[in-house]
Design a protein around this motif. Structure first.
Motif, PDB file in Angstrom:
ATOM      1  N   PHE A 145      20.111   4.351  12.721  1.00 18.78           N
ATOM      2  CA  PHE A 145      18.861   4.789  13.345  1.00 18.78           C
ATOM      3  C   PHE A 145      17.984   5.500  12.320  1.00 18.78           C
ATOM      4  CE2 PHE A 145      16.552   8.358  15.245  1.00 18.78           C
ATOM      5  CZ  PHE A 145      15.674   7.673  16.072  1.00 18.78           C
ATOM      6  N   VAL A 146      18.583   6.422  11.572  1.00 21.36           N
ATOM      7  CA  VAL A 146      17.841   7.179  10.574  1.00 21.36           C
ATOM      8  C   VAL A 146      17.325   6.246   9.482  1.00 21.36           C
ATOM      9  CG1 VAL A 146      18.015   9.004   8.836  1.00 21.36           C
ATOM     10  CG2 VAL A 146      19.099   9.311  11.065  1.00 21.36           C
ATOM     11  N   VAL A 147      18.170   5.339   9.006  1.00 26.37           N
ATOM     12  CA  VAL A 147      17.766   4.410   7.951  1.00 26.37           C
ATOM     13  C   VAL A 147      16.625   3.514   8.432  1.00 26.37           C
ATOM     14  CG1 VAL A 147      18.524   2.401   6.606  1.00 26.37           C
ATOM     15  CG2 VAL A 147      19.950   4.433   6.708  1.00 26.37           C
ATOM     16  N   THR A 148      16.705   3.028   9.656  1.00 32.68           N
ATOM     17  CA  THR A 148      15.644   2.174  10.193  1.00 32.68           C
ATOM     18  C   THR A 148      14.327   2.936  10.279  1.00 32.68           C
ATOM     19  OG1 THR A 148      17.279   0.931  11.462  1.00 32.68           O
ATOM     20  CG2 THR A 148      14.983   0.712  12.137  1.00 32.68           C
ATOM     21  N   CYS A 149      14.356   4.172  10.744  1.00 31.25           N
ATOM     22  CA  CYS A 149      13.133   4.978  10.827  1.00 31.25           C
ATOM     23  C   CYS A 149      12.563   5.261   9.442  1.00 31.25           C
ATOM     24  CB  CYS A 149      13.414   6.297  11.543  1.00 31.25           C
ATOM     25  SG  CYS A 149      13.764   6.103  13.290  1.00 31.25           S
ATOM     26  N   VAL A 150      13.422   5.640   8.501  1.00 31.36           N
ATOM     27  CA  VAL A 150      12.951   5.933   7.145  1.00 31.36           C
ATOM     28  C   VAL A 150      12.428   4.667   6.476  1.00 31.36           C
ATOM     29  CG1 VAL A 150      13.675   6.726   4.855  1.00 31.36           C
ATOM     30  CG2 VAL A 150      14.381   7.985   6.889  1.00 31.36           C
ATOM     31  N   LEU A 151      13.097   3.545   6.691  1.00 28.01           N
ATOM     32  CA  LEU A 151      12.626   2.275   6.129  1.00 28.01           C
ATOM     33  C   LEU A 151      11.246   1.922   6.681  1.00 28.01           C
ATOM     34  CD1 LEU A 151      13.224  -0.137   4.320  1.00 28.01           C
ATOM     35  CD2 LEU A 151      14.423  -1.192   6.236  1.00 28.01           C
ATOM     36  N   ALA A 152      11.037   2.123   7.962  1.00 30.50           N
ATOM     37  CA  ALA A 152       9.712   1.882   8.547  1.00 30.50           C
ATOM     38  C   ALA A 152       8.682   2.825   7.928  1.00 30.50           C
ATOM     39  CB  ALA A 152       9.763   2.067  10.058  1.00 30.50           C
ATOM     40  N   GLY A 153       9.074   4.068   7.703  1.00 31.56           N
ATOM     41  CA  GLY A 153       8.166   5.018   7.055  1.00 31.56           C
ATOM     42  C   GLY A 153       7.839   4.614   5.635  1.00 31.56           C
ATOM     43  N   LEU A 154       8.845   4.152   4.896  1.00 30.40           N
ATOM     44  CA  LEU A 154       8.626   3.694   3.518  1.00 30.40           C
ATOM     45  C   LEU A 154       7.666   2.514   3.481  1.00 30.40           C
ATOM     46  CD1 LEU A 154      12.225   3.892   2.026  1.00 30.40           C
ATOM     47  CD2 LEU A 154      10.238   5.209   1.284  1.00 30.40           C
ATOM     48  N   GLN A 155       7.802   1.617   4.431  1.00 30.83           N
ATOM     49  CA  GLN A 155       6.947   0.433   4.442  1.00 30.83           C
ATOM     50  C   GLN A 155       5.520   0.764   4.862  1.00 30.83           C
ATOM     51  OE1 GLN A 155       9.185  -2.323   6.845  1.00 30.83           O
ATOM     52  NE2 GLN A 155      10.506  -2.873   5.132  1.00 30.83           N
ATOM     53  N   SER A 156       5.317   1.930   5.458  1.00 32.32           N
ATOM     54  CA  SER A 156       3.966   2.310   5.872  1.00 32.32           C
ATOM     55  C   SER A 156       3.203   3.052   4.771  1.00 32.32           C
ATOM     56  CB  SER A 156       4.019   3.163   7.136  1.00 32.32           C
ATOM     57  OG  SER A 156       4.552   4.438   6.839  1.00 32.32           O
ATOM     58  N   ILE A 157       3.880   3.422   3.685  1.00 31.74           N
ATOM     59  CA  ILE A 157       3.196   4.104   2.577  1.00 31.74           C
ATOM     60  C   ILE A 157       2.428   3.048   1.785  1.00 31.74           C
ATOM     61  CG2 ILE A 157       3.493   5.463   0.477  1.00 31.74           C
ATOM     62  CD1 ILE A 157       6.105   6.561   1.714  1.00 31.74           C
ATOM     63  N   PRO A 158       1.126   3.219   1.629  1.00 35.95           N
ATOM     64  CA  PRO A 158       0.336   2.220   0.898  1.00 35.95           C
ATOM     65  C   PRO A 158       0.784   2.078  -0.562  1.00 35.95           C
ATOM     66  CG  PRO A 158      -1.093   3.762   2.069  1.00 35.95           C
ATOM     67  CD  PRO A 158       0.303   4.293   2.151  1.00 35.95           C
ATOM     68  N   ARG A 159       0.928   0.846  -1.020  1.00 30.18           N
ATOM     69  CA  ARG A 159       1.338   0.563  -2.404  1.00 30.18           C
ATOM     70  C   ARG A 159       0.314   1.089  -3.411  1.00 30.18           C
ATOM     71  NH1 ARG A 159       6.245   0.565  -2.465  1.00 30.18           N
ATOM     72  NH2 ARG A 159       7.133  -0.612  -0.771  1.00 30.18           N
ATOM     73  N   GLN A 160      -0.948   1.198  -2.973  1.00 30.34           N
ATOM     74  CA  GLN A 160      -1.994   1.675  -3.869  1.00 30.34           C
ATOM     75  C   GLN A 160      -1.714   3.100  -4.343  1.00 30.34           C
ATOM     76  OE1 GLN A 160      -2.500   0.369  -0.856  1.00 30.34           O
ATOM     77  NE2 GLN A 160      -3.858  -1.403  -1.092  1.00 30.34           N
ATOM     78  N   LEU A 161      -1.063   3.900  -3.494  1.00 30.57           N
ATOM     79  CA  LEU A 161      -0.725   5.268  -3.909  1.00 30.57           C
ATOM     80  C   LEU A 161       0.262   5.262  -5.068  1.00 30.57           C
ATOM     81  CD1 LEU A 161      -0.376   7.062  -0.451  1.00 30.57           C
ATOM     82  CD2 LEU A 161      -2.284   7.183  -2.055  1.00 30.57           C
ATOM     83  N   TYR A 162       1.244   4.371  -5.009  1.00 31.58           N
ATOM     84  CA  TYR A 162       2.214   4.256  -6.097  1.00 31.58           C
ATOM     85  C   TYR A 162       1.536   3.759  -7.373  1.00 31.58           C
ATOM     86  CZ  TYR A 162       6.010   4.961  -2.775  1.00 31.58           C
ATOM     87  OH  TYR A 162       6.846   5.494  -1.838  1.00 31.58           O
ATOM     88  N   GLU A 163       0.658   2.766  -7.208  1.00 31.04           N
ATOM     89  CA  GLU A 163      -0.044   2.218  -8.369  1.00 31.04           C
ATOM     90  C   GLU A 163      -0.954   3.268  -8.999  1.00 31.04           C
ATOM     91  OE1 GLU A 163      -2.010  -1.226  -6.829  1.00 31.04           O
ATOM     92  OE2 GLU A 163      -0.101  -2.246  -6.387  1.00 31.04           O
ATOM     93  N   ALA A 164      -1.661   4.039  -8.179  1.00 25.82           N
ATOM     94  CA  ALA A 164      -2.530   5.094  -8.704  1.00 25.82           C
ATOM     95  C   ALA A 164      -1.722   6.165  -9.422  1.00 25.82           C
ATOM     96  CB  ALA A 164      -3.345   5.712  -7.570  1.00 25.82           C
ATOM     97  N   ALA A 165      -0.588   6.528  -8.845  1.00 30.43           N
ATOM     98  CA  ALA A 165       0.261   7.536  -9.487  1.00 30.43           C
ATOM     99  C   ALA A 165       0.800   7.013 -10.813  1.00 30.43           C
ATOM    100  CB  ALA A 165       1.411   7.921  -8.567  1.00 30.43           C
ATOM    101  N   LYS A 166       1.147   5.743 -10.863  1.00 34.05           N
ATOM    102  CA  LYS A 166       1.656   5.141 -12.099  1.00 34.05           C
ATOM    103  C   LYS A 166       0.561   5.115 -13.165  1.00 34.05           C
ATOM    104  CE  LYS A 166       4.776   1.442 -13.369  1.00 34.05           C
ATOM    105  NZ  LYS A 166       5.457   0.239 -12.922  1.00 34.05           N
TER     106      LYS A 166
END
Length: 189
Positions: free
Chosen positions: A79-100
């Motif tokens: 349950f926890v993994v499924t919720c966290v995975l859904a949360g991870l997938q909702s983080i925009p990739r652009q934020l990671y690219e901008a941080a990089k």
């Protein structure tokens, strides 16, 4: 984090991750009782291969409590993994690219992009798991019946014990109201 990355067999890995959540609590508890049985359990067999003695998990507070926690974690991790995975997938990739682009390394991206992005999901998951663990009855009743002694007795199990074993219905209802008030205060905080 690994389940969020693309790899061969990702769907299969995610499917296996959800399996413990599909098992009824009774089956999970009986499985752990069988694994930890002092006469023929798998853990005894494994320990004997290394020349270690088998411990009796049901006669002292520490191992009995650890077993309840282990079974509860095993059942609810999907349950926890499924919720966290859904949360991870909702983080925009652009934020990671901008941080990089800004020069952030993997740890900095994790701490400054991933964790803040997961904060709403983690808040809900911690709140729900806290409530469910506070009201834990089924695993306690199936594995230890509150024992050894009263060392693993939860308030929920105590309420059941007072109502159905001691026939103190009014007292049990008072415990139920207390459980509600404590839970409500915890949620508000």
């Amino acid at each position: 984090m690994v389940l969020n990355e693309s790899f061969v067999g990702q769907g299969l890995a995610r499917g296996f991750m959800i399996l413990p959540y599909l098992l009824p609590t009774v089956v999970a508890c009986l499985t752990f009782e069988w694994l930890l049985d002092g006469s023929y359990g798998y853990v005894k067999s494994l320990l004997s291969q290394f020349g270690l003695p088998m411990f009796d998990w049901s006669v002292s507070r520490g191992p009995a409590t650890a077993t309840i926690v282990l079974v509860s974690v095993w059942i609810w991790t999907p349950f926890v993994v499924t919720c966290v995975l859904a949360g991870l997938q909702s983080i925009p990739r652009q934020l990671y690219e901008a941080a990089k682009v800004d020069g952030a390394g993997p740890w900095q991206r994790f701490w400054h992009v991933t964790i803040p992005g997961l904060e709403p999901v983690l808040t809900v998951v911690v709140l729900l798991r806290g409530i469910w663990m506070f009201n834990k009855f089924d695993v306690v009743w199936l594995l230890t019946k509150g024992g050894p002694g009263n060392s693993t007795m939860t308030l929920s199990y105590y309420m059941y014990d007072q109502a159905f074993e001691s026939s103190r219905i009014g007292y049990s209802q008072a415990i139920g109201v207390l459980l509600f008030v404590i839970g409500l205060v915890g949620v508000v905080v």
